[in-house]
Design a protein around this motif. Structure first.
Motif, PDB file in Angstrom:
ATOM      1  N   ALA A 261       0.830  -1.207   0.000  1.00 44.03           N
ATOM      2  CA  ALA A 261       0.000   0.000   0.000  1.00 44.03           C
ATOM      3  C   ALA A 261       0.866   1.259   0.000  1.00 44.03           C
ATOM      4  N   LEU A 262       1.959   1.244   0.756  1.00 43.89           N
ATOM      5  CA  LEU A 262       2.872   2.386   0.770  1.00 43.89           C
ATOM      6  C   LEU A 262       3.505   2.596  -0.603  1.00 43.89           C
ATOM      7  N   GLU A 263       3.946   1.504  -1.227  1.00 46.69           N
ATOM      8  CA  GLU A 263       4.567   1.599  -2.550  1.00 46.69           C
ATOM      9  C   GLU A 263       3.590   2.192  -3.571  1.00 46.69           C
ATOM     10  N   GLN A 264       2.353   1.773  -3.494  1.00 53.01           N
ATOM     11  CA  GLN A 264       1.350   2.283  -4.440  1.00 53.01           C
ATOM     12  C   GLN A 264       1.100   3.772  -4.217  1.00 53.01           C
ATOM     13  N   ALA A 265       1.362   4.236  -2.995  1.00 53.43           N
ATOM     14  CA  ALA A 265       1.197   5.663  -2.691  1.00 53.43           C
ATOM     15  C   ALA A 265       2.480   6.449  -2.973  1.00 53.43           C
TER      16      ALA A 265
END
Length: 417
Positions: A261-265
């Motif tokens: 989720a962090l990577e996608q953000a």
């Protein structure tokens, strides 16, 4: 600085001699505060003497070779890295930065160039936390930033203390504990570290050099455990199981989801479980695992991201423990602080690389380096990466010498200014 100003014979000889002691083994093992690292330091000192450099040694056993500048009262440059390796690693991690410093100074001296200020080529001890459970032991000692309690840390293979190993190599741990350090007493103009890139970015993009923008910080749990309940694999139905392995697996996958989720953000991080094991004296084919040991290594350039992931770890382990009737003990925690590179030095290195027509790009460092110690001490710091064909921390580390020369050219141009 043209390529023909760089002494290829010096470079190739040093890399070859560094590899010699372990040539009959798989990979390279220069153990921190042990015989492997000590041999590398002796080669460094031998080369420094041949180049006519001044030599200093501090209480922690770090070594420094000084090229005098035109005005010795000015703050000095430091160029260097570490000489230890992971067990059965490659020949370039760390050592490339030390050899780059020697090669850059040799290039100036061969051209009769006296730098404006002193240049200190540094060979640090014990950067690899594989040996002792702490980061940057040598460079932190050099700047007087090592906690005296850390001298009691045990080396992973020998079970002996850092202080004992330091004495074996001629160091003085009592003086280190008292804050005695040679480099930390000097005013420094800046610190430069060349290193092989430890990922595939530069090789994939056919780019010789990386101009590093920042070094990731981390939090680590090296001796974490999950306690469940041992049981018969066929006799205990699912509702009654307290399976430590399945509980750990659920935690690992939940952390993976948070990372994704962090990577996608657009927020960079890494989450790694490098070791996992059930106790060999108790585990068996037909037993439900009642205990699992694991380690966790989480890294990011952003302090807020590290904080968020650690809070997620606590929340997830709590939830899984209640759901599955297990208990988590994360054990001792260690950490390092993210270290941004100096914007002025980053821009200058880019400008020099462009002037010299060297292919380069900006990129962050997910791995830790001695340069982080200097940046976090408020000293202007810059790293350069040289592309590497086969990753790092393995016997197959690679680096084209022509790429390495390009990095040395940038360093030599910068330190003579």
């Amino acid at each position: 600085m043209t390529p023909d100003a760089i002494d290829l014979t010096l470079i190739e000889t040093l890399f070859s001699r560094l590899a010699e002691p372990d040539s009959d083994q798989v990979g390279i093992t220069r153990d921190a505060y042990g015989p492997g690292e000590q041999r590398a330091h002796e080669l460094f000192l031998e080369t420094a003497r041949e180049l006519g450099l001044e030599i200093e040694r501090d209480a922690a056993g770090n070594h420094f070779a000084i090229c005098p500048g035109g005005d010795r009262a000015l703050p000095a440059w430091v160029i260097g890295s570490h000489l230890d390796s992971v067990p059965q690693g490659g020949n370039y991690d760390g050592a490339a930065g030390v050899i780059a410093g020697l090669a850059a100074v040799a290039a100036l001296r061969s051209r009769g160039i006296t730098p404006v200020r002193d240049i200190i080529v540094a060979a640090f001890r014990a950067e690899e936390s594989t040996w002792f459970p702490a980061s940057y032991l040598g460079s932190r000692s050099a700047l007087g930033r090592l906690d005296s309690e850390e001298l009691a840390l045990l080396r992973a293979d020998s079970g002996r203390t850092l202080a004992d190993h330091m004495r074996d190599c001629g160091g003085d741990p009592e003086a280190v504990a008292a804050g005695d350090n040679w480099l930390g007493r000097r005013t420094l103009h800046g610190m430069l570290e060349l290193h092989i890139e430890q990922g595939p970015t530069l090789e994939t993009e056919a780019t010789a050099l990386g101009i590093v923008t920042g070094i990731a910080g981390s939090f680590r749990y090296r001796q974490a455990r999950c306690f469940g309940e041992w049981g018969h694999s066929g006799a205990v139905a699912k509702p009654y199981r307290h399976d430590a392995l399945m509980a750990f697996s659920e935690v690992a996958m939940a952390l993976e989801a948070r990372w994704e989720a962090l990577e996608q953000a657009g927020r960079r991080a890494t989450v790694t479980v490098g070791q996992i094991a059930t106790p060999p004296e108790q585990h068996a084919f037909s037993k439900i695992p009642g205990e699992v040991g694991f380690c966790l290594d989480v890294r990011s350039e952003e302090p807020a991201t590290l904080k968020e992931l650690e809070e997620a770890l606590f929340e997830i382990t709590d939830r899984v423990a209640k759901k599955r009737g297990v208990r988590f003990d994360l054990g001792p925690r260690s950490a390092s602080t993210p270290a941004p590179m100096d914007p002025t030095l980053t821009a200058r290195c880019q400008a020099i690389a462009s002037e010299l027509k060297i292919a380069h790009r900006r990129l962050p460092s997910g791995a830790g380096h001695d340069a982080a110690t200097f940046a976090n001490a408020g000293i202007p710091t810059q790293m350069l990466f040289v592309r590497n064909q086969h990753g790092s921390h393995n016997p197959f580390e690679a680096m084209r010498i022509e790429d390495f020369v390009e990095g040395v050219r940038v360093l030599a141009a910068l330190i003579q200014e």
